[in-house]
Motif scaffolding. Structure first.
Motif, PDB file in Angstrom:
ATOM      1  N   LEU A  58       0.768  10.277   1.596  1.00  0.00           N
ATOM      2  CA  LEU A  58      -0.111   9.278   0.986  1.00  0.00           C
ATOM      3  C   LEU A  58      -0.030   7.952   1.724  1.00  0.00           C
ATOM      4  O   LEU A  58      -1.052   7.312   1.967  1.00  0.00           O
ATOM      5  CB  LEU A  58       0.232   9.084  -0.491  1.00  0.00           C
ATOM      6  N   ALA A  59       1.172   7.530   2.093  1.00  0.00           N
ATOM      7  CA  ALA A  59       1.321   6.277   2.843  1.00  0.00           C
ATOM      8  C   ALA A  59       0.592   6.364   4.173  1.00  0.00           C
ATOM      9  O   ALA A  59      -0.064   5.390   4.598  1.00  0.00           O
ATOM     10  CB  ALA A  59       2.800   5.973   3.068  1.00  0.00           C
ATOM     11  N   TYR A  60       0.673   7.503   4.839  1.00  0.00           N
ATOM     12  CA  TYR A  60      -0.018   7.689   6.114  1.00  0.00           C
ATOM     13  C   TYR A  60      -1.533   7.627   5.923  1.00  0.00           C
ATOM     14  O   TYR A  60      -2.236   6.972   6.689  1.00  0.00           O
ATOM     15  CB  TYR A  60       0.402   9.026   6.725  1.00  0.00           C
ATOM     16  N   ILE A  61      -2.027   8.294   4.892  1.00  0.00           N
ATOM     17  CA  ILE A  61      -3.472   8.283   4.615  1.00  0.00           C
ATOM     18  C   ILE A  61      -3.943   6.868   4.289  1.00  0.00           C
ATOM     19  O   ILE A  61      -4.975   6.413   4.773  1.00  0.00           O
ATOM     20  CB  ILE A  61      -3.812   9.259   3.469  1.00  0.00           C
ATOM     21  N   LEU A  62      -3.195   6.162   3.458  1.00  0.00           N
ATOM     22  CA  LEU A  62      -3.579   4.793   3.098  1.00  0.00           C
ATOM     23  C   LEU A  62      -3.540   3.865   4.306  1.00  0.00           C
ATOM     24  O   LEU A  62      -4.382   2.959   4.427  1.00  0.00           O
ATOM     25  CB  LEU A  62      -2.667   4.268   1.988  1.00  0.00           C
ATOM     26  N   ARG A  63      -2.606   4.084   5.211  1.00  0.00           N
ATOM     27  CA  ARG A  63      -2.520   3.257   6.407  1.00  0.00           C
ATOM     28  C   ARG A  63      -3.704   3.523   7.322  1.00  0.00           C
ATOM     29  O   ARG A  63      -4.298   2.599   7.881  1.00  0.00           O
ATOM     30  CB  ARG A  63      -1.222   3.530   7.145  1.00  0.00           C
TER      31      ARG A  63
ATOM     32  N   VAL B  62       8.282   6.537 -13.027  1.00  0.00           N
ATOM     33  CA  VAL B  62       8.046   5.158 -13.460  1.00  0.00           C
ATOM     34  C   VAL B  62       8.188   4.198 -12.288  1.00  0.00           C
ATOM     35  O   VAL B  62       7.394   3.260 -12.140  1.00  0.00           O
ATOM     36  CB  VAL B  62       9.003   4.786 -14.618  1.00  0.00           C
ATOM     37  N   SER B  63       9.168   4.434 -11.425  1.00  0.00           N
ATOM     38  CA  SER B  63       9.354   3.566 -10.258  1.00  0.00           C
ATOM     39  C   SER B  63       8.145   3.614  -9.336  1.00  0.00           C
ATOM     40  O   SER B  63       7.672   2.576  -8.858  1.00  0.00           O
ATOM     41  CB  SER B  63      10.601   3.977  -9.473  1.00  0.00           C
ATOM     42  N   PHE B  64       7.639   4.798  -9.071  1.00  0.00           N
ATOM     43  CA  PHE B  64       6.455   4.926  -8.224  1.00  0.00           C
ATOM     44  C   PHE B  64       5.238   4.275  -8.876  1.00  0.00           C
ATOM     45  O   PHE B  64       4.442   3.633  -8.200  1.00  0.00           O
ATOM     46  CB  PHE B  64       6.158   6.392  -7.899  1.00  0.00           C
ATOM     47  N   ILE B  65       5.081   4.433 -10.194  1.00  0.00           N
ATOM     48  CA  ILE B  65       3.946   3.816 -10.888  1.00  0.00           C
ATOM     49  C   ILE B  65       4.048   2.293 -10.815  1.00  0.00           C
ATOM     50  O   ILE B  65       3.048   1.608 -10.604  1.00  0.00           O
ATOM     51  CB  ILE B  65       3.864   4.315 -12.341  1.00  0.00           C
ATOM     52  N   CYS B  66       5.245   1.755 -10.990  1.00  0.00           N
ATOM     53  CA  CYS B  66       5.429   0.301 -10.900  1.00  0.00           C
ATOM     54  C   CYS B  66       5.164  -0.197  -9.486  1.00  0.00           C
ATOM     55  O   CYS B  66       4.650  -1.303  -9.298  1.00  0.00           O
ATOM     56  CB  CYS B  66       6.834  -0.091 -11.338  1.00  0.00           C
ATOM     57  N   TYR B  67       5.519   0.593  -8.488  1.00  0.00           N
ATOM     58  CA  TYR B  67       5.295   0.197  -7.100  1.00  0.00           C
ATOM     59  C   TYR B  67       3.808   0.194  -6.771  1.00  0.00           C
ATOM     60  O   TYR B  67       3.273  -0.776  -6.250  1.00  0.00           O
ATOM     61  CB  TYR B  67       6.059   1.130  -6.161  1.00  0.00           C
ATOM     62  N   ASP B  68       3.152   1.298  -7.076  1.00  0.00           N
ATOM     63  CA  ASP B  68       1.719   1.430  -6.808  1.00  0.00           C
ATOM     64  C   ASP B  68       1.206   2.606  -7.625  1.00  0.00           C
ATOM     65  O   ASP B  68       1.762   3.700  -7.558  1.00  0.00           O
ATOM     66  CB  ASP B  68       1.484   1.673  -5.317  1.00  0.00           C
ATOM     67  N   ILE B  69       0.166   2.386  -8.384  1.00  0.00           N
ATOM     68  CA  ILE B  69      -0.355   3.420  -9.276  1.00  0.00           C
ATOM     69  C   ILE B  69      -0.774   4.667  -8.504  1.00  0.00           C
ATOM     70  O   ILE B  69      -0.645   5.791  -8.994  1.00  0.00           O
ATOM     71  CB  ILE B  69      -1.513   2.873 -10.145  1.00  0.00           C
ATOM     72  N   ARG B  70      -1.235   4.491  -7.271  1.00  0.00           N
ATOM     73  CA  ARG B  70      -1.644   5.659  -6.478  1.00  0.00           C
ATOM     74  C   ARG B  70      -0.451   6.550  -6.179  1.00  0.00           C
ATOM     75  O   ARG B  70      -0.558   7.778  -6.234  1.00  0.00           O
ATOM     76  CB  ARG B  70      -2.317   5.214  -5.191  1.00  0.00           C
ATOM     77  N   TYR B  71       0.685   5.932  -5.867  1.00  0.00           N
ATOM     78  CA  TYR B  71       1.893   6.718  -5.625  1.00  0.00           C
ATOM     79  C   TYR B  71       2.356   7.401  -6.919  1.00  0.00           C
ATOM     80  O   TYR B  71       2.784   8.546  -6.901  1.00  0.00           O
ATOM     81  CB  TYR B  71       3.013   5.841  -5.073  1.00  0.00           C
ATOM     82  N   GLY B  72       2.268   6.676  -8.025  1.00  0.00           N
ATOM     83  CA  GLY B  72       2.696   7.241  -9.304  1.00  0.00           C
ATOM     84  C   GLY B  72       1.895   8.461  -9.696  1.00  0.00           C
ATOM     85  O   GLY B  72       2.453   9.485 -10.105  1.00  0.00           O
ATOM     86  N   VAL B  73       0.590   8.367  -9.566  1.00  0.00           N
ATOM     87  CA  VAL B  73      -0.270   9.507  -9.910  1.00  0.00           C
ATOM     88  C   VAL B  73       0.005  10.675  -8.966  1.00  0.00           C
ATOM     89  O   VAL B  73       0.099  11.828  -9.398  1.00  0.00           O
ATOM     90  CB  VAL B  73      -1.755   9.091  -9.870  1.00  0.00           C
TER      91      VAL B  73
END
Length: 85
Positions: A76-81, A18-29
């Motif tokens: 994921l953060a590295y890819i998004l960056r 839930v925390s990851f989904i609230c932060y960013d849906i991409r991280y949550g998924v």
């Protein structure tokens, strides 16, 4: 004591998702997919190699699951960056 620990671990995993989904849906998924894949691997491996799930294997699962989620979030953060998204 063991069942209480499983409930706390389950609650911790739910709060993490839930925390990851609230932060960013991409991280949550990503976290949910990694958790599902890791659980399927763990369940299959523990039944095949050890004949079932033991307390030691459950502890190993929780620790490696935390590392898998952290690793997935970092990748994921590295890819998004890199993509500039």
């Amino acid at each position: 004591v063991g069942s209480e620990m499983c409930i706390r671990d389950r609650d911790r995993i739910i709060v993490t998702c839930v925390s990851f989904i609230c932060y960013d849906i991409r991280y949550g998924v990503t976290v949910i997919v990694v958790l599902a894949m890791w659980f399927l691997h763990y369940n299959r491996m523990s039944k095949r190699e050890f004949g079932g799930i033991t307390g030691d294997l459950a502890g190993w699962y929780v620790e490696t699951c935390e590392l898998a989620v952290l690793g997935a979030a970092v990748v994921l953060a590295y890819i998004l960056r890199i993509c500039g998204i």
